[in-house]
Scaffold this motif. Structure first.
Motif, PDB file in Angstrom:
ATOM      1  N   TYR A 145       0.843  -1.429   0.181  1.00 51.74           N
ATOM      2  CA  TYR A 145      -0.190  -0.136  -0.038  1.00 51.74           C
ATOM      3  C   TYR A 145       0.638   1.150   0.010  1.00 51.74           C
ATOM      4  CZ  TYR A 145       0.914   0.940   4.811  1.00 51.74           C
ATOM      5  OH  TYR A 145       0.985   0.730   6.165  1.00 51.74           O
ATOM      6  N   SER A 146      -0.301   2.539  -0.432  1.00 51.70           N
ATOM      7  CA  SER A 146       0.920   3.430  -0.397  1.00 51.70           C
ATOM      8  C   SER A 146      -0.009   4.393   0.979  1.00 51.70           C
ATOM      9  CB  SER A 146       0.625   4.814  -1.984  1.00 51.70           C
ATOM     10  OG  SER A 146       1.592   3.604  -2.126  1.00 51.70           O
ATOM     11  N   SER A 147       0.569   5.560   1.670  1.00 53.71           N
ATOM     12  CA  SER A 147      -0.045   6.253   2.703  1.00 53.71           C
ATOM     13  C   SER A 147       0.680   7.440   1.531  1.00 53.71           C
ATOM     14  CB  SER A 147       0.905   6.034   3.665  1.00 53.71           C
ATOM     15  OG  SER A 147       0.268   6.942   4.462  1.00 53.71           O
ATOM     16  N   ALA A 175       4.516   7.920   1.946  1.00 51.47           N
ATOM     17  CA  ALA A 175       5.239   6.270   2.115  1.00 51.47           C
ATOM     18  C   ALA A 175       4.593   5.354   0.968  1.00 51.47           C
ATOM     19  CB  ALA A 175       4.792   6.447   3.916  1.00 51.47           C
ATOM     20  N   THR A 176       5.623   4.266   0.772  1.00 48.03           N
ATOM     21  CA  THR A 176       4.903   3.562   0.134  1.00 48.03           C
ATOM     22  C   THR A 176       5.359   1.662   0.955  1.00 48.03           C
ATOM     23  OG1 THR A 176       5.088   4.561  -1.934  1.00 48.03           O
ATOM     24  CG2 THR A 176       5.397   1.966  -1.922  1.00 48.03           C
ATOM     25  N   VAL A 177       5.116   0.840   1.023  1.00 45.73           N
ATOM     26  CA  VAL A 177       5.232   0.080   2.196  1.00 45.73           C
ATOM     27  C   VAL A 177       5.046  -1.104   1.281  1.00 45.73           C
ATOM     28  CG1 VAL A 177       3.844  -1.028   3.979  1.00 45.73           C
ATOM     29  CG2 VAL A 177       4.353   1.483   4.171  1.00 45.73           C
ATOM     30  N   TRP A 178       6.317  -2.076   1.445  1.00 39.19           N
ATOM     31  CA  TRP A 178       5.175  -3.857   1.335  1.00 39.19           C
ATOM     32  C   TRP A 178       6.343  -4.037   2.781  1.00 39.19           C
ATOM     33  CZ3 TRP A 178       8.595   0.409  -0.822  1.00 39.19           C
ATOM     34  CH2 TRP A 178       8.396   0.202  -2.231  1.00 39.19           C
ATOM     35  N   ARG A 179       5.056  -5.282   2.747  1.00 39.28           N
ATOM     36  CA  ARG A 179       4.881  -6.463   3.280  1.00 39.28           C
ATOM     37  C   ARG A 179       4.849  -7.396   2.988  1.00 39.28           C
ATOM     38  NH1 ARG A 179       0.134  -2.749   7.507  1.00 39.28           N
ATOM     39  NH2 ARG A 179       1.617  -1.976   8.563  1.00 39.28           N
ATOM     40  N   SER A 180       5.426  -8.304   4.329  1.00 42.67           N
ATOM     41  CA  SER A 180       6.038 -10.497   3.566  1.00 42.67           C
ATOM     42  C   SER A 180       5.677 -10.748   4.446  1.00 42.67           C
ATOM     43  CB  SER A 180       6.833  -9.908   2.886  1.00 42.67           C
ATOM     44  OG  SER A 180       8.468 -10.328   3.664  1.00 42.67           O
ATOM     45  N   ALA A 197      10.134  -0.520   3.613  1.00 38.73           N
ATOM     46  CA  ALA A 197       9.211   1.014   3.073  1.00 38.73           C
ATOM     47  C   ALA A 197      10.237   2.412   2.926  1.00 38.73           C
ATOM     48  CB  ALA A 197       8.538   1.991   4.623  1.00 38.73           C
ATOM     49  N   VAL A 198       9.401   2.714   1.886  1.00 35.49           N
ATOM     50  CA  VAL A 198      10.529   4.145   1.428  1.00 35.49           C
ATOM     51  C   VAL A 198       9.619   5.523   1.952  1.00 35.49           C
ATOM     52  CG1 VAL A 198      11.139   5.342  -0.634  1.00 35.49           C
ATOM     53  CG2 VAL A 198      11.508   3.160  -0.451  1.00 35.49           C
ATOM     54  N   SER A 199      10.159   6.667   2.352  1.00 34.49           N
ATOM     55  CA  SER A 199       9.611   7.679   3.408  1.00 34.49           C
ATOM     56  C   SER A 199       9.910   8.665   2.998  1.00 34.49           C
ATOM     57  CB  SER A 199       9.485   7.398   4.474  1.00 34.49           C
ATOM     58  OG  SER A 199      10.716   7.752   5.008  1.00 34.49           O
ATOM     59  N   PHE A 200       9.475   9.758   2.969  1.00 29.43           N
ATOM     60  CA  PHE A 200       9.846  10.923   2.486  1.00 29.43           C
ATOM     61  C   PHE A 200       8.543  11.801   3.889  1.00 29.43           C
ATOM     62  CE2 PHE A 200       8.243  15.215  -0.157  1.00 29.43           C
ATOM     63  CZ  PHE A 200       8.967  15.542   0.377  1.00 29.43           C
ATOM     64  N   GLN A 201       9.215  12.363   4.277  1.00 27.09           N
ATOM     65  CA  GLN A 201       9.335  13.758   5.151  1.00 27.09           C
ATOM     66  C   GLN A 201       9.535  15.101   5.653  1.00 27.09           C
ATOM     67  OE1 GLN A 201      11.349  10.714   8.677  1.00 27.09           O
ATOM     68  NE2 GLN A 201       9.975  11.598   9.360  1.00 27.09           N
ATOM     69  N   HIS A 202       8.597  15.926   5.688  1.00 28.28           N
ATOM     70  CA  HIS A 202       9.296  17.623   5.730  1.00 28.28           C
ATOM     71  C   HIS A 202       8.165  17.798   6.924  1.00 28.28           C
ATOM     72  CE1 HIS A 202       9.287  21.513   4.691  1.00 28.28           C
ATOM     73  NE2 HIS A 202      10.190  21.154   5.567  1.00 28.28           N
ATOM     74  N   GLU A 203       8.805  17.509   8.309  1.00 29.10           N
ATOM     75  CA  GLU A 203       6.956  18.279   9.115  1.00 29.10           C
ATOM     76  C   GLU A 203       6.869  19.391   9.308  1.00 29.10           C
ATOM     77  OE1 GLU A 203       8.685  15.942  12.632  1.00 29.10           O
ATOM     78  OE2 GLU A 203       9.315  14.225  12.121  1.00 29.10           O
ATOM     79  N   ASP A 204       7.990  20.199   9.207  1.00 23.56           N
ATOM     80  CA  ASP A 204       7.743  21.857   9.257  1.00 23.56           C
ATOM     81  C   ASP A 204       8.116  22.534   8.312  1.00 23.56           C
ATOM     82  OD1 ASP A 204      10.086  22.703  10.936  1.00 23.56           O
ATOM     83  OD2 ASP A 204       8.549  21.665  12.551  1.00 23.56           O
ATOM     84  N   LYS A 205       8.887  23.982   8.100  1.00 20.53           N
ATOM     85  CA  LYS A 205       9.299  25.035   7.195  1.00 20.53           C
ATOM     86  C   LYS A 205      11.118  24.806   7.441  1.00 20.53           C
ATOM     87  CE  LYS A 205       7.075  27.992   5.541  1.00 20.53           C
ATOM     88  NZ  LYS A 205       7.133  30.159   5.225  1.00 20.53           N
ATOM     89  N   GLU A 206      11.471  24.735   8.718  1.00 23.74           N
ATOM     90  CA  GLU A 206      13.146  24.364   9.080  1.00 23.74           C
ATOM     91  C   GLU A 206      12.978  22.993   9.214  1.00 23.74           C
ATOM     92  OE1 GLU A 206      10.433  26.192  11.283  1.00 23.74           O
ATOM     93  OE2 GLU A 206      10.550  28.188  10.276  1.00 23.74           O
ATOM     94  N   ALA A 207      12.174  22.519   9.510  1.00 18.75           N
ATOM     95  CA  ALA A 207      12.924  20.972   9.134  1.00 18.75           C
ATOM     96  C   ALA A 207      13.435  20.542   8.165  1.00 18.75           C
ATOM     97  CB  ALA A 207      11.477  19.611  10.069  1.00 18.75           C
ATOM     98  N   PRO A 208      13.917  19.532   7.751  1.00 16.10           N
ATOM     99  CA  PRO A 208      15.138  19.110   6.588  1.00 16.10           C
ATOM    100  C   PRO A 208      13.873  18.388   5.891  1.00 16.10           C
ATOM    101  CG  PRO A 208      16.041  17.494   8.558  1.00 16.10           C
ATOM    102  CD  PRO A 208      15.066  18.785   9.199  1.00 16.10           C
ATOM    103  N   LEU A 209      13.975  18.262   4.336  1.00 15.65           N
ATOM    104  CA  LEU A 209      13.404  17.342   3.922  1.00 15.65           C
ATOM    105  C   LEU A 209      13.971  16.046   4.037  1.00 15.65           C
ATOM    106  CD1 LEU A 209      12.666  20.341   2.185  1.00 15.65           C
ATOM    107  CD2 LEU A 209      11.707  18.550   0.798  1.00 15.65           C
TER     108      LEU A 209
END
Length: 165
Positions: A108-110, A126-131, A137-149
């Motif tokens: 699934y993707s989130s 996020a993209t998730v592979w379960r077995s 999982a592959v994730s991309f996050q950016h929590e706010d302006k000052e935080a990193p991508l």
């Protein structure tokens, strides 16, 4: 991201038949050429490196995790977030495609943690592979302006890593 360190780790994880030899297992990381560079006893994590790649092992609830930070950007004041997001989206698609080539179709993707993902944090995507072996999982996050991508590849094992919510 075509790092041998990451490809070897991913290949070992999806090819493993023994969940007890989790990617956070220090001997497994050492066997793959990763070197522990520091640890935080209070937070319970360790930082690892292999070449230019860095990863972090930790545990939360009933999950053991190894996170490889594939790309990180610290935007400066006045950064063009629209352009940065476009660049990250392109990198995200490349990383997801690379994992799919080795693991198969994702489970699934989130987006913005809907549906929830099996690791702590706030994730734009996020993209998730379960077995039966665990979760990739592959994730991309950016929590706010000052935080990193931040884009990461996660390898998760333990009871909570494969539980479907």
């Amino acid at each position: 991201m075509n790092s041998d360190a990451v490809l070897d780790l991913l290949g070992w994880f999806v090819g493993s038949d023994d969940l007890r030899r989790a990617p956070t297992n220090e001997s497994a990381l050492l066997d793959l050429g990763w070197v522990e560079v520091r640890e935080n006893d209070v937070a319970g994590w360790k930082e690892w490196r292999r070449g230019i790649e860095s990863g972090y092992s930790n545990a939360f609830e009933d999950v053991r995790a190894f996170e490889v930070v594939v790309k990180i950007l610290w935007p400066g004041e006045g950064a063009n977030f629209g352009l940065l997001y476009e660049l990250f989206e392109a990198e995200y698609v490349r990383l997801v495609t690379l994992v799919e080539e080795r693991v198969g179709a994702s489970t699934y993707s989130s987006e913005f943690d809907e549906p929830p993902v099996p690791m702590p944090g706030q994730f734009d995507r996020a993209t998730v592979w379960r077995s039966g072996r665990g979760t990739v999982a592959v994730s991309f996050q950016h929590e706010d302006k000052e935080a990193p991508l931040r884009m990461s590849l996660w390898l998760l094992t333990g009871d909570g890593a494969t539980r479907v919510d």
